[in-house]
Design an enzyme around this catalytic site. Sequence first.
Site, PDB file in Angstrom:
ATOM      1  N   HIS A 121     128.670 110.059  79.868  1.00 28.88           N
ATOM      2  CA  HIS A 121     129.213 110.528  81.146  1.00 28.88           C
ATOM      3  C   HIS A 121     129.614 109.284  81.944  1.00 28.88           C
ATOM      4  CE1 HIS A 121     128.968 112.265  85.231  1.00 28.88           C
ATOM      5  NE2 HIS A 121     129.046 113.458  84.668  1.00 28.88           N
ATOM      6  N   ASP A 198     119.898 108.869  79.395  1.00 29.10           N
ATOM      7  CA  ASP A 198     120.428 109.736  80.436  1.00 29.10           C
ATOM      8  C   ASP A 198     120.068 111.167  80.016  1.00 29.10           C
ATOM      9  OD1 ASP A 198     121.923 111.423  81.985  1.00 29.10           O
ATOM     10  OD2 ASP A 198     123.860 110.511  81.507  1.00 29.10           O
ATOM     11  N   GLN A 201     121.358 116.276  80.788  1.00 30.11           N
ATOM     12  CA  GLN A 201     121.587 117.532  80.065  1.00 30.11           C
ATOM     13  C   GLN A 201     120.351 118.004  79.314  1.00 30.11           C
ATOM     14  OE1 GLN A 201     124.089 119.586  80.335  1.00 30.11           O
ATOM     15  NE2 GLN A 201     125.163 118.217  81.728  1.00 30.11           N
ATOM     16  N   LYS A 225     120.409 120.405  87.883  1.00 29.74           N
ATOM     17  CA  LYS A 225     120.706 120.959  86.555  1.00 29.74           C
ATOM     18  C   LYS A 225     119.462 121.572  85.929  1.00 29.74           C
ATOM     19  CE  LYS A 225     124.187 117.439  85.513  1.00 29.74           C
ATOM     20  NZ  LYS A 225     125.484 118.081  85.701  1.00 29.74           N
ATOM     21  N   CYS A 366     133.962 114.327  83.160  1.00 27.50           N
ATOM     22  CA  CYS A 366     133.507 112.962  83.469  1.00 27.50           C
ATOM     23  C   CYS A 366     133.218 112.189  82.194  1.00 27.50           C
ATOM     24  CB  CYS A 366     132.282 112.960  84.392  1.00 27.50           C
ATOM     25  SG  CYS A 366     132.563 113.793  85.933  1.00 27.50           S
TER      26      CYS A 366
END
Length: 408
Positions: A121, A198, A201, A225, A366
């Site tokens: 991202h 990261d 998600q 999220k 993104c």
Amino acid sequence: MGFDATAFRRQFPILATEPGGRPLHYLDNAATSQMPRAVLDAVVAHETTRRANVFRGNHSLGDAATDAYDGARQSVAGHIGVSPDEVVFTSGATGALNLAAHSFGSLLESGDEIVLSRLEHHSNLIPWQLLRDRHGVMLREIPVTPEGRLDLTSLDRVVTPRCRLIALTHASNVTGAITDVAAVVAAAQAVGARVLLDGAQRAPHGGPFDVAGLGVDFYAFSGHKMYAPNGIGVLWGRHDVLAEMPPFLAGGHMIDRVRWDRASYAPPPLRFEAGTPPIAQAVGLGAAARWLKTQDWPAIRAHMDGLMTRMLDGLASLPGVRLVGPASIEHRLPVFSLTVDGREAQEVCRALDHGYGVALRSGHHCAQPLMDAFGVAGTVRASLLPYNTAEDVDAFLDGLAGVTSRAA
Ligand code: PMP
């Protein structure tokens, strides 16, 4: 006992609303999840009974707010299996990644290398590009396979003795591919590099999970999220690593002692939380972490596997629809990107919204360098969470069938 999807879904007030008398098929979960009643109630209870600034007030309400904020940190730490003093509250995954790039990045020297991937991202790419421009570090790239996974066969070549950090997505917001963390950690350890994941998600999928046990040094994610409010996120870092890092943002709360000409700083995590933090948002994230713990994860996993299979089978049967991502349910999240021959992604999403009540996302997500690698300008993306049902998936597939038949 199977998973009661209807009862699970009923916990989310927004999913009971039927705009224009239609059910809402919310398949934009990779952008933002919905919030269950338990989280909404915790936020309202905080704002109506404990609203005050934290750490400062010499009054009971301030003490209650501080306890709630500290309690949220403990709930989040428990959720990811780490110590509370390693949990830095940030504004989101983007805030967390910028903090890491500025603060850890400032310890790096010209010629040091950072390994990223084509799957990143922009939030896990641009902060490192800026660091490269400030500091002269070098960025190296793990490429992506045709099915949208990290090509880890490149690790031997890309990770050199100059590597100080490998910063990768734990799961792609475009292809849904889940990263093989063990292989990455082994490559990093071989050269003494740190690993940052990261987890924006990955974090919403599954119950409590053992971040410290992954063998990484940093983990970033966003509250909005994972069933919690906007404006809150986390950078987890190993305590010894955080302790060596200088502040990023400066101001109130993050200090030890300030003199006119210099200041010393609080230990982590407060060193990295300058100013009044997002208090109710943190309380909401803590409530989400506690709520996640009470869910039946084996049953939810079976439900999600069923939905993923339904989705992949359905997509494979549609002519002109091309999946950008793994075609099996192994090591992937329920995040599905696709293109439709002869139709713009944005047009497909609008048609599905207006005609079928399906909320999707289109565009580059993104991840423009990844779009470049696949030679597409953008994709249609459908992403699921456990409150989604077979009806949601079928509404999406029906809509796509309608669009592709018109495209033919
Ligand atoms: N990383 C990934 C993989 C993401 O999917 C996102 C959100 N789309 C981010 C980082 C940034 O998250 P936020 O906008 O919540 O800071």
